[in-house]
Write a protein that holds these residues in place. Structure first.
Motif, PDB file in Angstrom:
ATOM      1  N   TRP A  10      -0.322   3.938   1.149  1.00 46.54           N
ATOM      2  CA  TRP A  10      -1.444   3.326   0.434  1.00 46.54           C
ATOM      3  C   TRP A  10      -1.726   4.084  -0.858  1.00 46.54           C
ATOM      4  CZ3 TRP A  10      -6.417   5.500  -0.377  1.00 46.54           C
ATOM      5  CH2 TRP A  10      -7.327   4.620  -1.006  1.00 46.54           C
TER       6      TRP A  10
ATOM      7  N   SER B 131       0.847   3.314  -3.453  1.00 48.07           N
ATOM      8  CA  SER B 131       0.630   2.000  -4.076  1.00 48.07           C
ATOM      9  C   SER B 131      -0.535   2.031  -5.054  1.00 48.07           C
ATOM     10  CB  SER B 131       0.382   0.937  -2.998  1.00 48.07           C
ATOM     11  OG  SER B 131      -0.866   1.129  -2.352  1.00 48.07           O
ATOM     12  N   GLU B 132      -1.507   2.912  -4.801  1.00 43.53           N
ATOM     13  CA  GLU B 132      -2.637   3.060  -5.719  1.00 43.53           C
ATOM     14  C   GLU B 132      -2.213   3.785  -7.003  1.00 43.53           C
ATOM     15  OE1 GLU B 132      -6.354   2.358  -5.216  1.00 43.53           O
ATOM     16  OE2 GLU B 132      -5.131   0.815  -4.249  1.00 43.53           O
TER      17      GLU B 132
ATOM     18  N   PRO C 108       0.578   0.712  -9.008  1.00 45.53           N
ATOM     19  CA  PRO C 108       0.313  -0.623  -8.459  1.00 45.53           C
ATOM     20  C   PRO C 108       1.513  -1.566  -8.494  1.00 45.53           C
ATOM     21  CG  PRO C 108      -1.473   0.084  -9.890  1.00 45.53           C
ATOM     22  CD  PRO C 108      -0.355   1.062 -10.088  1.00 45.53           C
TER      23      PRO C 108
ATOM     24  N   HIS D 139       6.326  -2.048  -5.512  1.00 43.46           N
ATOM     25  CA  HIS D 139       6.271  -3.057  -4.450  1.00 43.46           C
ATOM     26  C   HIS D 139       6.717  -2.504  -3.094  1.00 43.46           C
ATOM     27  CE1 HIS D 139      10.679  -3.715  -4.813  1.00 43.46           C
ATOM     28  NE2 HIS D 139      10.478  -3.620  -6.118  1.00 43.46           N
TER      29      HIS D 139
ATOM     30  N   HIS E 138       3.802  -0.908  -1.386  1.00 42.95           N
ATOM     31  CA  HIS E 138       2.914  -1.923  -0.814  1.00 42.95           C
ATOM     32  C   HIS E 138       3.486  -2.456   0.496  1.00 42.95           C
ATOM     33  CE1 HIS E 138      -0.104  -2.341  -3.953  1.00 42.95           C
ATOM     34  NE2 HIS E 138       0.852  -2.362  -4.869  1.00 42.95           N
ATOM     35  N   TYR E 139       4.786  -2.740   0.482  1.00 43.10           N
ATOM     36  CA  TYR E 139       5.432  -3.274   1.689  1.00 43.10           C
ATOM     37  C   TYR E 139       5.363  -2.271   2.843  1.00 43.10           C
ATOM     38  CZ  TYR E 139       9.008  -5.037   4.845  1.00 43.10           C
ATOM     39  OH  TYR E 139       9.682  -5.470   5.959  1.00 43.10           O
TER      40      TYR E 139
ATOM     41  N   HIS F 256      -1.547  -5.780   1.628  1.00 42.95           N
ATOM     42  CA  HIS F 256      -0.419  -5.050   1.048  1.00 42.95           C
ATOM     43  C   HIS F 256       0.818  -5.936   0.921  1.00 42.95           C
ATOM     44  CE1 HIS F 256      -2.256  -1.133   0.779  1.00 42.95           C
ATOM     45  NE2 HIS F 256      -2.667  -1.203   2.028  1.00 42.95           N
TER      46      HIS F 256
ATOM     47  N   SER G 229       0.449  -8.124  -2.066  1.00 43.74           N
ATOM     48  CA  SER G 229       0.700  -7.397  -3.320  1.00 43.74           C
ATOM     49  C   SER G 229       2.202  -7.232  -3.546  1.00 43.74           C
ATOM     50  CB  SER G 229       0.021  -6.024  -3.278  1.00 43.74           C
ATOM     51  OG  SER G 229      -1.375  -6.144  -3.247  1.00 43.74           O
ATOM     52  N   ALA G 230       2.922  -6.869  -2.484  1.00 49.68           N
ATOM     53  CA  ALA G 230       4.373  -6.690  -2.596  1.00 49.68           C
ATOM     54  C   ALA G 230       5.036  -7.995  -3.013  1.00 49.68           C
ATOM     55  CB  ALA G 230       4.952  -6.200  -1.279  1.00 49.68           C
TER      56      ALA G 230
ATOM     57  N   TYR H 114       9.559  -9.958   1.785  1.00 45.42           N
ATOM     58  CA  TYR H 114       8.119  -9.883   1.560  1.00 45.42           C
ATOM     59  C   TYR H 114       7.449 -11.212   1.914  1.00 45.42           C
ATOM     60  CZ  TYR H 114       9.292  -5.660  -1.133  1.00 45.42           C
ATOM     61  OH  TYR H 114       9.763  -4.424  -1.531  1.00 45.42           O
TER      62      TYR H 114
END
Length: 220
Positions: free
Chosen positions: A19, A22-23, A26, A29, A32-33, A51, A54-55, A64
């Motif tokens: 997390w 991903s922050e 951004p 990907h 996020h996955y 998440h 987002s991915a 995804y």
């Protein structure tokens, strides 16, 4: 990674790391996955959905797509899965994704749309086993067991006695309260496929209910 002593995985810590990654980026990907996947392992399904979305928004690949759609379904949002698959299929013709669309439509109780999709497949591929299996499922969930069996028999004909299809037929006989035919069906499966888990369990279930404890014990 797993703890060297216990073999357990600290998914909570793994989620926090993915997390944070991903922050920090951004557009990353894969982070996020991975965050979505680890969130699933700790039953944080709303976070997993966020998440995965987002991915997919960053990199719209099928991995995804499937992860997001499955999580939507798990979160009782099957209708959103349907729209997701429709959007994807608007720019490509991937039959494996069309199968997933039909499954999502069935879960979302969009039965007529699911049947229409199956009919489109069968128009060009009349021996598509998966299409008949999906059609059987559409009828089964509506308690239209006779129609479900007809479709399963057609699939079984083309698949030349696939044990998975035969097992589903046995389950349908059980739903129709025809335990005698179900028993014969499951016995035939395990005779040819002794290690078929579902058929053994179903056979054991029938045996237990009928008082044949010896057969039940042998199958469980």
């Amino acid at each position: 990674s797993a703890d060297r002593k216990t073999g357990t995985v600290d998914y909570e810590s793994a989620y926090e790391r993915f997390w944070k990654a991903s922050e920090l980026d951004p557009k990353f990907h894969q982070a996020h996955y991975n965050a979505g996947w680890t969130a699933e392992q700790i039953s944080r399904f709303a976070d997993a959905e966020r998440h995965y979305r987002s991915a997919y928004d960053i990199e719209g690949n099928t991995d995804y797509l499937l992860a997001l759609a499955d999580t939507l379904t798990q979160n009782d949002k099957s209708a959103e899965s349907v729209e997701l698959y429709k959007s994807y299929l608007s720019s490509t013709d991937d039959k494996s994704i069309r199968y997933k669309l039909i499954e999502a439509m069935t879960t979302a109780a969009q039965y007529d749309d699911a049947i229409n999709q199956i009919q489109q497949i069968l128009l060009t591929e009349p021996k598509d086993i998966k299409a008949y299996q999906l059609l059987s499922r559409v009828y089964f969930v509506q308690d239209m067991f006779d129609m479900s069996l007809l479709c399963a028999e057609k699939a079984n004909e083309f698949a030349e006695g696939d044990p998975g299809i035969s097992n589903n037929m046995g389950v349908t006989y059980l739903a129709m309260e025809d335990s005698t035919t179900a028993l014969v069906t499951f016995k035939e499966i395990v005779e040819k496929n002794p290690d078929h888990l579902a058929a053994n369990l179903n056979l054991g279930y029938i045996a237990l209910n009928s008082g044949d404890f010896g057969l039940a014990q042998a199958r469980f």
